[in-house]
Write a protein that holds these residues in place. Sequence first.
Motif, PDB file in Angstrom:
ATOM      1  N   GLY A 148       0.413  -1.120  -0.243  1.00 48.22           N
ATOM      2  CA  GLY A 148      -0.058   0.128  -0.007  1.00 48.22           C
ATOM      3  C   GLY A 148       0.726   1.376   0.086  1.00 48.22           C
ATOM      4  O   GLY A 148       0.361   2.421   0.359  1.00 48.22           O
ATOM      5  N   GLU A 149       1.927   1.344  -0.402  1.00 47.41           N
ATOM      6  CA  GLU A 149       3.021   2.640  -0.552  1.00 47.41           C
ATOM      7  C   GLU A 149       2.813   3.129  -1.664  1.00 47.41           C
ATOM      8  O   GLU A 149       3.371   4.388  -1.719  1.00 47.41           O
ATOM      9  N   ILE A 150       1.976   2.704  -2.739  1.00 47.86           N
ATOM     10  CA  ILE A 150       2.150   3.506  -3.823  1.00 47.86           C
ATOM     11  C   ILE A 150       0.391   3.574  -4.202  1.00 47.86           C
ATOM     12  O   ILE A 150      -0.204   2.422  -4.278  1.00 47.86           O
ATOM     13  N   ALA A 151      -0.085   4.815  -4.326  1.00 46.45           N
ATOM     14  CA  ALA A 151      -1.505   4.759  -4.528  1.00 46.45           C
ATOM     15  C   ALA A 151      -2.069   4.776  -5.965  1.00 46.45           C
ATOM     16  O   ALA A 151      -1.272   5.113  -6.717  1.00 46.45           O
ATOM     17  N   GLY A 152      -3.116   4.289  -6.172  1.00 47.10           N
ATOM     18  CA  GLY A 152      -3.634   4.267  -7.540  1.00 47.10           C
ATOM     19  C   GLY A 152      -3.161   3.093  -8.416  1.00 47.10           C
ATOM     20  O   GLY A 152      -3.482   2.963  -9.640  1.00 47.10           O
ATOM     21  N   VAL A 153      -2.640   2.269  -7.912  1.00 43.04           N
ATOM     22  CA  VAL A 153      -2.064   1.194  -8.712  1.00 43.04           C
ATOM     23  C   VAL A 153      -2.471  -0.473  -8.011  1.00 43.04           C
ATOM     24  O   VAL A 153      -2.289  -0.481  -6.823  1.00 43.04           O
ATOM     25  N   ALA A 154      -2.277  -1.312  -8.766  1.00 45.31           N
ATOM     26  CA  ALA A 154      -2.626  -2.525  -8.406  1.00 45.31           C
ATOM     27  C   ALA A 154      -1.511  -3.666  -8.861  1.00 45.31           C
ATOM     28  O   ALA A 154      -1.064  -3.196  -9.692  1.00 45.31           O
ATOM     29  N   VAL A 155      -1.300  -4.865  -8.370  1.00 43.73           N
ATOM     30  CA  VAL A 155      -0.421  -5.708  -8.896  1.00 43.73           C
ATOM     31  C   VAL A 155      -1.084  -6.648  -9.528  1.00 43.73           C
ATOM     32  O   VAL A 155      -2.006  -7.333  -9.243  1.00 43.73           O
ATOM     33  N   ALA A 156      -0.758  -6.843 -10.962  1.00 41.61           N
ATOM     34  CA  ALA A 156      -1.420  -7.924 -11.778  1.00 41.61           C
ATOM     35  C   ALA A 156      -0.448  -8.880 -12.187  1.00 41.61           C
ATOM     36  O   ALA A 156       0.902  -8.592 -12.177  1.00 41.61           O
ATOM     37  N   THR A 157      -0.821 -10.012 -12.690  1.00 43.15           N
ATOM     38  CA  THR A 157       0.134 -11.224 -13.351  1.00 43.15           C
ATOM     39  C   THR A 157      -0.473 -11.607 -14.397  1.00 43.15           C
ATOM     40  O   THR A 157      -1.632 -11.745 -14.860  1.00 43.15           O
ATOM     41  N   ARG A 158       0.584 -11.665 -15.548  1.00 46.39           N
ATOM     42  CA  ARG A 158       0.464 -12.113 -16.594  1.00 46.39           C
ATOM     43  C   ARG A 158       1.584 -12.997 -17.166  1.00 46.39           C
ATOM     44  O   ARG A 158       2.480 -12.722 -17.079  1.00 46.39           O
ATOM     45  N   LYS A 159       0.919 -14.547 -17.450  1.00 50.38           N
ATOM     46  CA  LYS A 159       2.108 -15.468 -17.819  1.00 50.38           C
ATOM     47  C   LYS A 159       3.174 -15.618 -16.600  1.00 50.38           C
ATOM     48  O   LYS A 159       4.283 -15.846 -17.008  1.00 50.38           O
ATOM     49  N   GLY A 160       2.614 -15.435 -15.339  1.00 49.82           N
ATOM     50  CA  GLY A 160       3.548 -15.733 -14.322  1.00 49.82           C
ATOM     51  C   GLY A 160       4.323 -14.532 -14.048  1.00 49.82           C
ATOM     52  O   GLY A 160       5.465 -14.530 -12.782  1.00 49.82           O
ATOM     53  N   ASN A 161       4.366 -13.269 -14.634  1.00 50.17           N
ATOM     54  CA  ASN A 161       5.034 -12.152 -14.452  1.00 50.17           C
ATOM     55  C   ASN A 161       4.170 -11.097 -13.681  1.00 50.17           C
ATOM     56  O   ASN A 161       3.217 -10.809 -14.309  1.00 50.17           O
ATOM     57  N   GLU A 162       4.733 -10.498 -12.727  1.00 52.71           N
ATOM     58  CA  GLU A 162       3.991  -9.569 -12.003  1.00 52.71           C
ATOM     59  C   GLU A 162       4.290  -8.507 -12.425  1.00 52.71           C
ATOM     60  O   GLU A 162       5.401  -7.655 -12.900  1.00 52.71           O
TER      61      GLU A 162
END
Length: 60
Positions: A24-38
Motif C-alpha cells: 500500500g505504499e503506492i496509491a492508484g495502482v494494483a499488482v497484476a500477473t500475466r504469464k507468471g510475471n507481476e
Amino acid sequence: VVGYELSNGQRVSKDEGIQMAKIGEIAGVAVATRKGNEYLRSLPDENENNNLGNLPSITD
C-alpha cells in the motif's frame, strides 16, 4: 519495464515498485500477473491521463 519513477521523483526498480504496491505504499495502482510475471497496473479512476500507459517513459 525495469523501474518506475514515483510522483515524488524517487526511482525504484520494478521489483521494488511491486513490493511497495503490495503493502500500500503506492496509491492508484494494483499488482497484476500475466504469464507468471507481476507488474503494476493503474486502478480505474475516470482520469485516463494518470494511467501508467499514458505517463512518460524515462531512460537512464
